[in-house]
Design a protein around this motif. Sequence first.
Motif, PDB file in Angstrom:
ATOM      1  N   GLN A  53      34.455  24.350  52.857  1.00 41.06           N
ATOM      2  CA  GLN A  53      33.579  25.414  52.380  1.00 41.06           C
ATOM      3  C   GLN A  53      32.806  24.935  51.168  1.00 41.06           C
ATOM      4  OE1 GLN A  53      37.146  27.899  52.333  1.00 41.06           O
ATOM      5  NE2 GLN A  53      35.746  29.610  52.531  1.00 41.06           N
ATOM      6  N   ARG A  54      31.495  25.012  51.269  1.00 42.45           N
ATOM      7  CA  ARG A  54      30.688  24.636  50.118  1.00 42.45           C
ATOM      8  C   ARG A  54      29.538  25.623  50.013  1.00 42.45           C
ATOM      9  NH1 ARG A  54      32.413  20.181  47.926  1.00 42.45           N
ATOM     10  NH2 ARG A  54      33.157  18.464  49.201  1.00 42.45           N
ATOM     11  N   PRO A  55      29.149  25.950  48.798  1.00 40.31           N
ATOM     12  CA  PRO A  55      27.981  26.820  48.673  1.00 40.31           C
ATOM     13  C   PRO A  55      26.733  26.025  49.012  1.00 40.31           C
ATOM     14  CG  PRO A  55      28.675  26.055  46.540  1.00 40.31           C
ATOM     15  CD  PRO A  55      29.663  25.502  47.523  1.00 40.31           C
ATOM     16  N   PRO A  56      25.656  26.718  49.339  1.00 39.82           N
ATOM     17  CA  PRO A  56      24.403  25.986  49.577  1.00 39.82           C
ATOM     18  C   PRO A  56      24.007  25.269  48.287  1.00 39.82           C
ATOM     19  CG  PRO A  56      24.002  28.328  49.376  1.00 39.82           C
ATOM     20  CD  PRO A  56      25.477  28.154  49.418  1.00 39.82           C
ATOM     21  N   PRO A  57      23.223  24.226  48.404  1.00 41.51           N
ATOM     22  CA  PRO A  57      22.789  23.526  47.191  1.00 41.51           C
ATOM     23  C   PRO A  57      22.177  24.506  46.206  1.00 41.51           C
ATOM     24  CG  PRO A  57      22.104  22.333  49.123  1.00 41.51           C
ATOM     25  CD  PRO A  57      22.721  23.598  49.608  1.00 41.51           C
ATOM     26  N   ARG A  58      22.485  24.264  44.972  1.00 40.41           N
ATOM     27  CA  ARG A  58      22.018  25.183  43.939  1.00 40.41           C
ATOM     28  C   ARG A  58      20.515  25.328  44.022  1.00 40.41           C
ATOM     29  NH1 ARG A  58      23.976  26.475  38.533  1.00 40.41           N
ATOM     30  NH2 ARG A  58      22.229  26.849  37.161  1.00 40.41           N
TER      31      ARG A  58
ATOM     32  N   VAL B  77      39.378  25.563  47.276  1.00 38.10           N
ATOM     33  CA  VAL B  77      38.724  25.087  48.494  1.00 38.10           C
ATOM     34  C   VAL B  77      39.758  24.363  49.338  1.00 38.10           C
ATOM     35  CG1 VAL B  77      36.969  23.528  49.391  1.00 38.10           C
ATOM     36  CG2 VAL B  77      36.519  24.835  47.332  1.00 38.10           C
ATOM     37  N   ARG B 166      31.893  26.248  41.567  1.00 35.06           N
ATOM     38  CA  ARG B 166      30.789  26.630  42.439  1.00 35.06           C
ATOM     39  C   ARG B 166      29.493  26.527  41.644  1.00 35.06           C
ATOM     40  NH1 ARG B 166      32.518  24.962  46.569  1.00 35.06           N
ATOM     41  NH2 ARG B 166      33.638  26.244  48.047  1.00 35.06           N
ATOM     42  N   TYR B 167      28.748  25.471  41.970  1.00 39.20           N
ATOM     43  CA  TYR B 167      27.568  25.198  41.137  1.00 39.20           C
ATOM     44  C   TYR B 167      26.482  26.232  41.299  1.00 39.20           C
ATOM     45  CZ  TYR B 167      27.050  22.754  45.563  1.00 39.20           C
ATOM     46  OH  TYR B 167      27.052  22.434  46.875  1.00 39.20           O
ATOM     47  N   ASP B 168      26.589  27.046  42.373  1.00 39.04           N
ATOM     48  CA  ASP B 168      25.599  28.115  42.498  1.00 39.04           C
ATOM     49  C   ASP B 168      25.944  29.292  41.601  1.00 39.04           C
ATOM     50  OD1 ASP B 168      27.861  28.553  44.004  1.00 39.04           O
ATOM     51  OD2 ASP B 168      26.830  29.803  45.484  1.00 39.04           O
TER      52      ASP B 168
END
Lengths: 323, 194, 767
Positions: A53-58, B77, B166-168
């Motif tokens: 699971q990864r967030p979309p690129p910032r 994660v 979470r970089y967002d």
Amino acid sequence: MTRGLSMPGGRSLLVVLLACAAPALGQYDYHRPVEAAPSEEDIGGGYVTPAVQRPPPRAQWREAADVAVLAAALSLGAWLVLKRRSRNGLVALTIGCLAYFGFYRQGCVCPIGAIQNVTVALVDPHYAVSYFVVAIFFLPLLFAVLFGRAFCGGVCPLGAIQELVVLRPLQVPRRVDKGLGWLRWVYLALAIWFAALPAVSRDFVICRFDPFVGFFRFAGPLHMHLIGGGLLVLGLFVGRPYCRYVCPYGALLSLLSRISWRAVSVTPDKELDCGLCAEGCPYGAIEGLRAVRSSCVSCARCFDYCPRHRVHSPERSAASKVS
Amino acid sequence: MNEKPTRRDVLGHAVRGAALMGMGGVAAYVSRRAGPEGAWRIDVERCVNSRHGAVGVAVCDKCATTCVLPLSAVRAVNDHAKCGRCYICPAYFEITSAIDERGLPSQKLCPRDAIRRTPIGEVDPRDPANNYYEYTIDEKLCNGCGKCVMGCKEPAGLSSIRLEVRYDLCVRCNRCAIAVACPDEAYERRPVQT
Amino acid sequence: MRITWFRILAVVAVTVPTLAAWADDWPQFRGPRRDNISREAGLLRTWPEGGPKVLWTTELCQGYAAAAIHGGRVYFEDYGREEREWYLRCLDLSDGKELWRFRESKTIRVNHGITRTAPAVDGRYVFALDPKCDFHCLDAQTGKELWRKSFLDDYGAPIPPWNNGQNPLIEPDRVILGVGGEAALMVALDKATGNEIWRTPNPDKWPLSHSSVMPAEIAGVKQYLWCTLFGPVGVDAADGKLLWHHARKFNVAIAPSPLALPDDRVFMTSGYDAGSVMFRVKKEETGFTTETVFDWTSEQWNSEVHTPVIFQNHMFAVGRTKRGLLTCLDFDGNIVWTSAEQAEFDLGSYLLADGLLFILEGKTGMLRLLELNTQEYRELDRAQVLSGDNVWGPMALSDGKLVLRDMRKMVCISVANDPQRAAADHGVGRGDLGRTSPTAHWSEAVAHGPGNPGWGGRPACQGYATCLWTPSAADGSDVRYRKLRVIGGRGSEPGQFRDELRGLATDRADCLYAVGDSKLAVFSPEGEFLRAWPTERPGYSVAVAADGKVYVGEQGQIERFDAAGRLLDTWKDSDRLGLVTAIAFVGDDVLVADTQGRCVRRYDRHGHWLGDIGKDNRMKGFLVPNRHLDFAVDSRGAVHIANPGMHRVERYSSEGELLSRFGHFDGTDPAGFPGCCNPTNVALTPQGNVVVAEKAGPRVKVYAPEGELLAVVADRDFDPNCKNMDVAVDSRGRIHVIDTVRLQVVVYEPEAGGTSTQPGTRAEEPT
């Protein structure tokens, strides 16, 4: 503005502002020597391992937008002060910027703190500063050279929160005012010193003692709230104490605004030496009935005190009563 | 503006030009090393929750409790490719709680119930305790408290769960509150090499 | 009312030798007595450079399944992921060659490894509980399946998560299994048929976990201890009746097994934050009850998967909460020491033998060798034998060979002091197993054994009343000696010596040459004095070349004489002739033992140095603390050199290549070499047998060229203070030995077929 952008540094800034491509995936790949986990074949039934699971690129547009908003706010502020000479417009801009940079962006689009990032970037070859931080740092300086401290007057959320609490300003004796003004340089030197230390002992003192970011975030350590609250109480009687006596970025801006291309003139045409404006300026920035470039924060209050201004702009008279 | 520029004007232009060029030079110098990002991240080999060998120690929940955001920017994660897909997942179950007749613990570990357990693959009805389960973390619920990370750590688990920023969500404070609070200096700001 | 747990072990011990072939087998999980202690002795206390010698390696599917070793065969579980087949494999212990492989089509999916358990083998049958809890009985010789049971179908037992972790327990006639199903808690099955001897009902449906059944005797009742998911139980060994149940929460899985301790106490530890518990089992009129002595959380101490080993009245185990530290605990629950800041072992396994603890680092596969004691962590050596990660499988030791595994391979290494272990070792092993004293404290006996630390060798017989030595029946009658005569003596006569008598040689005519003081004396084959001549310095060695020239080895030089005693020349080589204690000839070359250089030097007939023998080892030479290096050359030119510090005789080619060696330390068994440094001197008979002399106490023995002891020639004919007694053998096989105190030569003559005339020979028939 045009001239600034034609310069090498300006061009690179422009290029940088447009180059918002690479996503930031600052995570480790975590290696295990033994493949002890079952494989898809073991699991069977057509199972497909989901991706991590990864967030979309910032979203880099957001930071680009911050820079754009900053540039727009600086331009608007300069225009309101120098051309439109509108205190009300500037108050609106101040509130807007306080809301956006302060409470929405939580004080993190901050040229004051950026002093440290730029310092680290200069001394530490391993430290990569963001393009946006560079832009945020230099844009207000550029405006200061061109139009004076437009940043302080209408854009800076720290200035804004103090601007809004000025209740019954006292005139600080000029010598005391000047003497205390040196504190900014001491603080700047300290901030640069601590930021320039090797990575292990590096400290961001400006952020550590940021007075108002705690209010913006409704969180933060107690000492921040105490400093912030104290400054706001002081600010009821002494206009903008943080900007005038503490802010290290203000020191830089005041230096550059000395050579600004355009500056605030209290009256729209020829100045009358009535002196009302000097009494109205809470920051002691009018000296010899002229605005002092280095200490004027472009707040546009003086316009409201100027009788000639009222003559030229009749609609202002109603507003002046309010202020 | 028809007047002839005075000497003072000329001097002013020169000083301004010099100042602008100086600033431009510094900006250009800094920009050469600038990247699009410099992000906070967690070094999993330093974080006590994921560091191998740090067993039998208390879970560190500083990521969850000190972030300036109302819900921390840190999330647990699960790297599914490394997950053992156990029947009794020590990160999902509170393994010290009473067990039922199937041998399964009665309580879950996650205080926010952010982990979902789904049977996957071929199911052998004769051997239910050795079927596989997928454990998915709900990003909306997880606050990065680290309990499941500690639970999944070797030797009990395969250490497939770790904490990530979470970089967002991260606002990238210069003086990150988690980094200040982190007892292992596992929270670090690193340039992102692209 | 105390746990006579050594008697339990004795029971196991008695069962094993009925079928045991040799050495100390490792027939099941935790060894023959299920105490994780091997009775093997004579193990290396330091390893060669680069680690112990790897004898063989075989690839494995991932898992933790240990090996069982019986009669020189290694049995273990394996799985073929491609073929989807479960295997029971049988390998030759000596070379790792596969003898047979039982295959069964079976789908076992990876769940933190696949195989987990060791089979149990008695020489006739192999028993194995496969990962899906099907129990197999195979013919140990052929690998043919004889009978089988299914936990699921026969007893309604669930397959535990992470598959089976239980190791079967074998008893003389039966095999004991904890089944934890709806139909039974525990069963005893007939070895031959699989018929049920008894079963323990399981009304509360306590499920099985990964614990194994442990035999014990508590309150005078022989019972089987086992840990279900709902706590430990004791079952009557006679009829399978449930005697007691200690209800304690042990969480989701239990890998260790209950450990019986003195005073009817039982220690049970487990992972998954279960901690540990010590409880006392009491026999009352109404039945058995249990009472907690202490109960620990896992913060206090626990062992995740392995069961502690008991040694010197202490428990030793790797504890999880202390980050995998080896921990020494006393029976009251006090932590005596840990390996903190010295080593961490994760979940690595360990095995005790000869007072040495072999212990694996679970993460790296590093094998460490510890001298186990209750004072401190004491490491002797370490070697990277396996590779990580998850090196958790138990080890097995038999015949000086340690079999261990990681996730990908099984490795067999040699940890014996002498790789060519003499047959006598096996004799001792066999005798011990059958000779269990009812009062002997088993682990203590082993524990105190290696307390003889000084010599680094194998203390063979400690703890036992009788030591056995079995002479070779085939050769014993051929090699008997009797004392013939005594030559010389202390005095001033020409045929006597005043202060020293050191070197001895015979020539082709069997004349005897003796050097000492600063003279050389020659005697006739009948022992009459013939002549004598002076030497420049006191002689340490003498030799007579084929051309009749006499070489006398001295400090820093060699003097050469003709047969009449005229000095021909003197070889001086201060660098290479420090102290010459032996001289012999190979073809045209002269071999010289230099005690200072600790090697044998080779010269041509003109005194030009050609090379050295024996420098190419880790010691950079021979270990000669006696300041005496001796050797002899056989008819084929092979050089037999006594290496007293290593307790052996080494055979080299004349070019210096090591051909073979024999001998090992043994303070009691005449076949071994006692003391700090023996043998000191060596000679060869015309048949090629090796004659050696020892000091402290002085004796002379004859070995076959392969190292088999043929005879003890003499051990009471010498002054006890004799040392470095030079030996010479003439063409008739007569052995001449110097008594270095009485300054005389004792001559022994071989005696064909008769009984030994040596009253001191301690050879006894085995009982």
